[in-house]
Design a protein around this motif. Structure first.
Motif, PDB file in Angstrom:
ATOM      1  N   GLU A 247    -104.783  52.659  79.932  1.00 55.94           N
ATOM      2  CA  GLU A 247    -106.270  53.400  80.039  1.00 55.94           C
ATOM      3  C   GLU A 247    -105.905  54.806  81.182  1.00 55.94           C
ATOM      4  OE1 GLU A 247    -109.220  51.032  81.343  1.00 55.94           O
ATOM      5  OE2 GLU A 247    -109.457  49.866  79.590  1.00 55.94           O
ATOM      6  N   ALA A 248    -105.106  54.550  82.131  1.00 58.13           N
ATOM      7  CA  ALA A 248    -104.948  55.437  82.907  1.00 58.13           C
ATOM      8  C   ALA A 248    -103.979  56.764  82.357  1.00 58.13           C
ATOM      9  CB  ALA A 248    -103.960  55.032  84.248  1.00 58.13           C
ATOM     10  N   ILE A 249    -103.062  56.212  81.448  1.00 52.05           N
ATOM     11  CA  ILE A 249    -102.260  57.268  80.826  1.00 52.05           C
ATOM     12  C   ILE A 249    -103.151  58.089  79.853  1.00 52.05           C
ATOM     13  CG2 ILE A 249    -100.444  57.514  79.022  1.00 52.05           C
ATOM     14  CD1 ILE A 249     -99.025  54.946  80.123  1.00 52.05           C
ATOM     15  N   GLN A 250    -103.989  57.456  79.077  1.00 49.47           N
ATOM     16  CA  GLN A 250    -104.922  58.153  78.236  1.00 49.47           C
ATOM     17  C   GLN A 250    -105.915  59.255  79.065  1.00 49.47           C
ATOM     18  OE1 GLN A 250    -104.810  58.158  74.727  1.00 49.47           O
ATOM     19  NE2 GLN A 250    -105.903  60.110  74.984  1.00 49.47           N
ATOM     20  N   ASP A 251    -106.201  58.722  80.154  1.00 47.60           N
ATOM     21  CA  ASP A 251    -107.239  59.562  80.830  1.00 47.60           C
ATOM     22  C   ASP A 251    -106.515  60.575  81.335  1.00 47.60           C
ATOM     23  OD1 ASP A 251    -109.352  57.812  80.652  1.00 47.60           O
ATOM     24  OD2 ASP A 251    -109.023  56.703  82.689  1.00 47.60           O
ATOM     25  N   LEU A 252    -105.226  60.722  81.891  1.00 48.39           N
ATOM     26  CA  LEU A 252    -104.363  61.717  82.427  1.00 48.39           C
ATOM     27  C   LEU A 252    -104.101  62.575  80.965  1.00 48.39           C
ATOM     28  CD1 LEU A 252    -101.926  59.771  84.854  1.00 48.39           C
ATOM     29  CD2 LEU A 252    -103.569  61.475  85.451  1.00 48.39           C
ATOM     30  N   ARG A 253    -103.778  61.970  80.056  1.00 47.27           N
ATOM     31  CA  ARG A 253    -103.530  63.019  78.839  1.00 47.27           C
ATOM     32  C   ARG A 253    -104.869  63.885  78.591  1.00 47.27           C
ATOM     33  NH1 ARG A 253    -100.674  58.628  74.920  1.00 47.27           N
ATOM     34  NH2 ARG A 253     -98.457  58.875  75.904  1.00 47.27           N
ATOM     35  N   ASN A 254    -106.089  63.210  78.631  1.00 43.47           N
ATOM     36  CA  ASN A 254    -107.476  63.997  78.502  1.00 43.47           C
ATOM     37  C   ASN A 254    -107.664  64.988  79.706  1.00 43.47           C
ATOM     38  OD1 ASN A 254    -107.722  62.301  76.338  1.00 43.47           O
ATOM     39  ND2 ASN A 254    -109.126  60.911  77.385  1.00 43.47           N
ATOM     40  N   LEU A 255    -107.150  64.493  80.789  1.00 37.76           N
ATOM     41  CA  LEU A 255    -107.255  65.607  81.807  1.00 37.76           C
ATOM     42  C   LEU A 255    -106.327  66.705  81.614  1.00 37.76           C
ATOM     43  CD1 LEU A 255    -108.309  66.567  84.558  1.00 37.76           C
ATOM     44  CD2 LEU A 255    -107.000  64.924  85.640  1.00 37.76           C
ATOM     45  N   SER A 256    -104.984  66.485  81.277  1.00 38.01           N
ATOM     46  CA  SER A 256    -103.915  67.321  81.179  1.00 38.01           C
ATOM     47  C   SER A 256    -104.392  68.692  79.941  1.00 38.01           C
ATOM     48  CB  SER A 256    -102.659  66.837  80.799  1.00 38.01           C
ATOM     49  OG  SER A 256    -101.628  67.764  80.527  1.00 38.01           O
ATOM     50  N   ARG A 257    -104.889  68.003  79.037  1.00 39.18           N
ATOM     51  CA  ARG A 257    -105.518  68.705  77.824  1.00 39.18           C
ATOM     52  C   ARG A 257    -106.658  69.753  78.093  1.00 39.18           C
ATOM     53  NH1 ARG A 257    -107.330  66.183  72.024  1.00 39.18           N
ATOM     54  NH2 ARG A 257    -108.359  68.132  71.151  1.00 39.18           N
ATOM     55  N   SER A 258    -107.542  69.485  79.086  1.00 35.73           N
ATOM     56  CA  SER A 258    -108.654  69.882  79.557  1.00 35.73           C
ATOM     57  C   SER A 258    -108.343  71.345  80.468  1.00 35.73           C
ATOM     58  CB  SER A 258    -109.558  69.406  80.423  1.00 35.73           C
ATOM     59  OG  SER A 258    -110.229  68.125  79.437  1.00 35.73           O
ATOM     60  N   LEU A 259    -107.025  70.918  81.252  1.00 37.73           N
ATOM     61  CA  LEU A 259    -106.779  71.999  82.396  1.00 37.73           C
ATOM     62  C   LEU A 259    -105.652  72.980  81.449  1.00 37.73           C
ATOM     63  CD1 LEU A 259    -105.751  69.647  85.405  1.00 37.73           C
ATOM     64  CD2 LEU A 259    -107.878  71.121  84.766  1.00 37.73           C
ATOM     65  N   ASN A 260    -105.092  72.443  80.249  1.00 38.82           N
ATOM     66  CA  ASN A 260    -104.005  73.349  79.962  1.00 38.82           C
ATOM     67  C   ASN A 260    -104.679  74.670  79.128  1.00 38.82           C
ATOM     68  OD1 ASN A 260    -102.020  74.469  77.821  1.00 38.82           O
ATOM     69  ND2 ASN A 260    -100.757  72.690  78.439  1.00 38.82           N
ATOM     70  N   THR A 261    -104.437  75.931  79.672  1.00 37.35           N
ATOM     71  CA  THR A 261    -104.756  77.132  79.223  1.00 37.35           C
ATOM     72  C   THR A 261    -104.364  77.315  77.614  1.00 37.35           C
ATOM     73  OG1 THR A 261    -105.128  77.874  81.474  1.00 37.35           O
ATOM     74  CG2 THR A 261    -104.866  79.564  79.745  1.00 37.35           C
ATOM     75  N   HIS A 262    -102.986  77.226  77.628  1.00 36.86           N
ATOM     76  CA  HIS A 262    -102.298  77.252  76.271  1.00 36.86           C
ATOM     77  C   HIS A 262    -103.017  76.790  75.161  1.00 36.86           C
ATOM     78  CE1 HIS A 262     -98.666  78.922  78.480  1.00 36.86           C
ATOM     79  NE2 HIS A 262     -99.509  79.770  78.631  1.00 36.86           N
ATOM     80  N   HIS A 263    -103.000  75.327  75.456  1.00 38.66           N
ATOM     81  CA  HIS A 263    -103.911  74.471  74.487  1.00 38.66           C
ATOM     82  C   HIS A 263    -105.264  75.008  73.948  1.00 38.66           C
ATOM     83  CE1 HIS A 263    -104.438  70.801  72.139  1.00 38.66           C
ATOM     84  NE2 HIS A 263    -105.809  70.628  73.007  1.00 38.66           N
ATOM     85  N   ILE A 264    -106.064  75.238  75.215  1.00 36.03           N
ATOM     86  CA  ILE A 264    -107.527  75.773  74.897  1.00 36.03           C
ATOM     87  C   ILE A 264    -107.656  76.971  74.126  1.00 36.03           C
ATOM     88  CG2 ILE A 264    -109.624  76.608  76.103  1.00 36.03           C
ATOM     89  CD1 ILE A 264    -108.580  74.883  78.363  1.00 36.03           C
ATOM     90  N   SER A 265    -106.687  78.012  74.356  1.00 33.89           N
ATOM     91  CA  SER A 265    -106.629  79.193  73.704  1.00 33.89           C
ATOM     92  C   SER A 265    -106.045  79.296  72.329  1.00 33.89           C
ATOM     93  CB  SER A 265    -106.062  80.072  74.700  1.00 33.89           C
ATOM     94  OG  SER A 265    -104.768  79.921  74.641  1.00 33.89           O
ATOM     95  N   HIS A 266    -105.455  78.157  72.029  1.00 35.94           N
ATOM     96  CA  HIS A 266    -104.961  78.330  70.710  1.00 35.94           C
ATOM     97  C   HIS A 266    -105.676  77.262  69.577  1.00 35.94           C
ATOM     98  CE1 HIS A 266    -101.705  80.284  72.598  1.00 35.94           C
ATOM     99  NE2 HIS A 266    -101.393  80.819  71.451  1.00 35.94           N
ATOM    100  N   GLN A 267    -106.823  76.298  70.275  1.00 38.44           N
ATOM    101  CA  GLN A 267    -107.380  75.495  69.401  1.00 38.44           C
ATOM    102  C   GLN A 267    -108.845  76.314  69.173  1.00 38.44           C
ATOM    103  OE1 GLN A 267    -108.742  72.116  71.469  1.00 38.44           O
ATOM    104  NE2 GLN A 267    -108.264  70.730  69.780  1.00 38.44           N
ATOM    105  N   LYS A 268    -109.562  75.873  68.260  1.00 37.39           N
ATOM    106  CA  LYS A 268    -110.837  76.561  67.712  1.00 37.39           C
ATOM    107  C   LYS A 268    -111.869  75.972  68.969  1.00 37.39           C
ATOM    108  CE  LYS A 268    -111.164  76.438  62.808  1.00 37.39           C
ATOM    109  NZ  LYS A 268    -111.608  75.656  61.584  1.00 37.39           N
TER     110      LYS A 268
END
Length: 257
Positions: free
Chosen positions: A103-124
């Motif tokens: 669960e901690a690994i999944q939460d960290l992945r979610n947090l990393s995704r929300s913080l990652n500028t490159h991921h946000i800008s290249h997704q709808k």
């Protein structure tokens, strides 16, 4: 002689008026240039500040993914290598520990995704917003909805990131202050503009109170939202009354190709 003197006086008066008007016009032009330069300076300063914040968030995101996430994955892998008899009392504890680490690994992945500028800008944008709402819904404390009207248009990556941060700030305000049960985000795409609406059924507030002493809590969040909206030349409106929820609307002109 009298006529000549009168003509000269009129000419002199005319010249004085002309130079006064000329001075006044130049003064107004200078003031407009000062305002324009100041606005441009403030815009560049705000842009640099947000870029620094985004770079910091990107660094944190990478650290979470590359370091903390890997350490937890190794810890879970080590637990999987422990072989015990089924009747050993440590078995259920190890199983529960592995589940918690997962669960901690999944939460960290979610947090990393929300913080990652490159991921946000290249997704709808709708996908990024849906992901954030889904995380909130999974807490079991809120009902969430995402509504999209019109054909979703790609946005400038920097503008999309700023819009996403505006939504994150608004959602953070709702969670911290609103005592809401329902959160709805709407995206409306038209040929002329993109409109984002964030609505909640929470306690609401008096927008004027943000500018008064003691209004720093919500005020800081709304100030961040307002600053980001100005950076992308978006029109921001906030409608709220105590006990009647809040509606934040952001309108952004569509960039013509």
């Amino acid at each position: 002689m009298i006529i000549t003197s009168t003509v000269m006086l009129l000419l002199a008066a005319g010249l004085i008026v002309f130079f006064l008007l000329l001075y006044r016009e130049r003064y107004k032009k200078h003031q407009r240039e000062k305002v324009t330069m100041r606005a441009s300076f403030d815009q560049e300063l705000l842009k640099a500040e947000i870029e620094m914040k985004e770079q910091t968030l990107l660094t944190i995101s990478q650290e979470i993914h590359d370091n903390i996430g890997q350490v937890l994955s190794l810890a879970k892998l080590n637990l999987n290598t422990i072989l015990l008899e089924d009747n050993n009392p440590a078995v259920p504890k190890i199983a529960a520990t592995k589940e918690l680490i997962g669960e901690a690994i999944q939460d960290l992945r979610n947090l990393s995704r929300s913080l990652n500028t490159h991921h946000i800008s290249h997704q709808k944008l709708s996908e990024s917003l849906g992901f954030e709402l889904d995380l909130i819904r999974k807490t079991g404390l809120y009902e969430t909805a995402l509504r999209v009207q019109g054909a979703e248009k790609p946005l400038d990556p920097q503008k999309q990131t700023i819009i996403f941060r505006i939504v994150q700030e608004a959602l953070n305000n709702i969670i911290k202050h609103a005592r809401a049960k329902s959160i709805t985000i709407s995206l409306d795409y038209t040929p002329r503009e993109t409109t984002l609406r964030i609505a909640d059924d929470g306690s609401g507030f008096d927008p004027q109170a943000l500018h008064q002493p003691g209004g720093a809590g919500k005020g800081t969040g709304m100030g961040n939202i307002s600053h980001r909206a100005r950076l992308i030349n978006a029109n921001l409106t906030v409608e709220s009354r105590p006990g009647q929820g809040t509606l934040i609307q952001l309108s952004l002109p569509t960039t013509q190709p």
